[in-house]
Scaffold this motif. Sequence first.
Motif, PDB file in Angstrom:
ATOM      1  N   THR A  42      31.996  46.108  38.457  1.00 43.76           N
ATOM      2  CA  THR A  42      33.337  46.368  38.970  1.00 43.76           C
ATOM      3  C   THR A  42      33.258  47.119  40.291  1.00 43.76           C
ATOM      4  N   ALA A  43      34.358  47.093  41.026  1.00 39.04           N
ATOM      5  CA  ALA A  43      34.470  47.919  42.234  1.00 39.04           C
ATOM      6  C   ALA A  43      35.194  49.226  41.944  1.00 39.04           C
ATOM      7  N   ALA A  44      35.694  49.396  40.716  1.00 39.29           N
ATOM      8  CA  ALA A  44      36.515  50.557  40.367  1.00 39.29           C
ATOM      9  C   ALA A  44      35.652  51.783  40.143  1.00 39.29           C
ATOM     10  N   ALA A  45      35.605  52.654  41.123  1.00 38.39           N
ATOM     11  CA  ALA A  45      34.738  53.825  41.062  1.00 38.39           C
ATOM     12  C   ALA A  45      35.361  54.936  40.227  1.00 38.39           C
ATOM     13  N   GLU A  46      34.510  55.721  39.596  1.00 35.56           N
ATOM     14  CA  GLU A  46      34.977  56.893  38.880  1.00 35.56           C
ATOM     15  C   GLU A  46      35.586  57.873  39.876  1.00 35.56           C
ATOM     16  N   VAL A  78      30.530  44.002  45.524  1.00 32.74           N
ATOM     17  CA  VAL A  78      30.459  43.396  44.191  1.00 32.74           C
ATOM     18  C   VAL A  78      29.986  41.937  44.234  1.00 32.74           C
ATOM     19  N   PRO A  79      30.550  41.072  45.092  1.00 32.80           N
ATOM     20  CA  PRO A  79      30.075  39.681  45.090  1.00 32.80           C
ATOM     21  C   PRO A  79      28.586  39.552  45.382  1.00 32.80           C
ATOM     22  N   ASN A  96      34.448  42.119  37.459  1.00 33.66           N
ATOM     23  CA  ASN A  96      35.821  42.552  37.692  1.00 33.66           C
ATOM     24  C   ASN A  96      36.052  42.577  39.202  1.00 33.66           C
ATOM     25  N   ILE A  97      36.642  41.484  39.735  1.00 32.71           N
ATOM     26  CA  ILE A  97      36.758  41.345  41.190  1.00 32.71           C
ATOM     27  C   ILE A  97      37.897  40.395  41.515  1.00 32.71           C
ATOM     28  N   ASN A  98      38.326  40.402  42.768  1.00 33.70           N
ATOM     29  CA  ASN A  98      39.413  39.540  43.243  1.00 33.70           C
ATOM     30  C   ASN A  98      38.960  38.091  43.372  1.00 33.70           C
ATOM     31  N   ALA A  99      39.946  37.208  43.382  1.00 34.05           N
ATOM     32  CA  ALA A  99      39.672  35.774  43.578  1.00 34.05           C
ATOM     33  C   ALA A  99      39.771  35.429  45.055  1.00 34.05           C
ATOM     34  N   ALA A 313      45.431  40.793  42.376  1.00 35.93           N
ATOM     35  CA  ALA A 313      44.232  41.449  42.894  1.00 35.93           C
ATOM     36  C   ALA A 313      43.071  41.078  41.975  1.00 35.93           C
ATOM     37  N   ASN A 314      42.479  42.064  41.326  1.00 34.68           N
ATOM     38  CA  ASN A 314      41.285  41.720  40.560  1.00 34.68           C
ATOM     39  C   ASN A 314      41.586  41.147  39.189  1.00 34.68           C
TER      40      ASN A 314
END
Length: 425
Positions: A42-46, A78-79, A96-99, A313-314
């Motif tokens: 994922t790109a979702a950082a803590e 991420v990609p 977990n990423i955008n299209a 978005a994701n």
Amino acid sequence: MKTRARAILSVTAFGAVTALTLTGCSGGGDSASDADTITMLTAAAEGTPGGDVLRSVIADFEAESGITVELEVGGEDVPLVFETAAAAGEAPDIVNINAVRNPLTWIDAGLVVPVTDYLTDWGLADSALPAAIEEWTRDDGQLQGFPYEGYQWPIWYNTALFEEAGVEIPTTTDELIAAAAELRAAGIQPFAIGGNDWSGQKLFLQIAQSYLDADAARAIFSEGGWCASDDAMKGIELFTELRDAGVFVDNAEGLEASSMSAAFMTGDAAMMSAGSWELGNAPAELADSIQFGGLAVPSGGAFDAPTAYQGTANGFWISTNGAEKIDAVQKFITYMYSPEVAAQFVDQAQILTVIDVPADQLGTEVSPLLAQLTSELPTEVAYALQPDRYVPGDITEQQIRQTALAFAPGTSADSICAGLDSIYG
């Protein structure tokens, strides 16, 4: 003229989620039902609003299901991180990423599996808003992944700075040019934008389609032909007029989305073009001064109101490795698609989701900024064509480089259109 569009995103409509067992789906062997660990990139950082909620709901899922979710953070890369891992045979089970960009090629490359049948067989077909499913569906009818977050992408206006300069929120490009001049005269930078990355590309394409109907914009985004289109050239010339009139902040061609957001959130710039994902970053002391609206439009253009973007978005992509433990993946996806979980992202991180959430599952008080985006904005703007679905993924980075050149002072409209056309081969 383009009519005003209704928002595709809702946080109040009810959508039931029914838990069904997997039937008739590809992937998985005897080990699929025995998997007790799944991995997700994922790109979702803590430490970010969305990242913290994601970790919280994952902890709840682990306690409820007995399945461990190993989370890896890939940031903006991420990609590339996923593709590198896949080449080594170590792809995470879920991404977990955008299209957008590279992910649009993953099915053809055999890196992820289509989820068309899973959506139906897992009882999720009525859980996500239809427009989100349509946006994630390829031309060949295959659903690429499970969309999750939605967004509204307006122009953010700092009304306190506009009042300080003695000007109104602009709705026409003439008013925008005049407002920028007054803001600069008051020592205020006008329109913050990351001219050197995707945020500048999106704003450029929003302005460039000012005289194009949706079909014409779709064709040019997909195939090029900028220089040959009179209406596209009018849009590019409008962009250069705004640029040369000082509408954008100083040195916009060298800035990125992070510096754009910082300039607006600290009160150094009066406007920015940013999505609802920035809600959680808005400081409390600024909230009362934020007004969402559309991008000013020219008279005689294709839109009858200032424009904004909206879309998804994701979401969650299932890798070929993930397909081998599909039972565990199913449990995770159906958990994430439940209204109760989606409501936590809305309440705690002010993130719009494409999951229909009943009003009684939201908190007692919706954020005023979120209310603006979901209730007021859709009645005030026209929605421009979001280009990500139509610009070929393999030329997106080249297009970003070309639009960065467009933000450089002195770059002519003819040079801009030629540069854009050159990347389409």
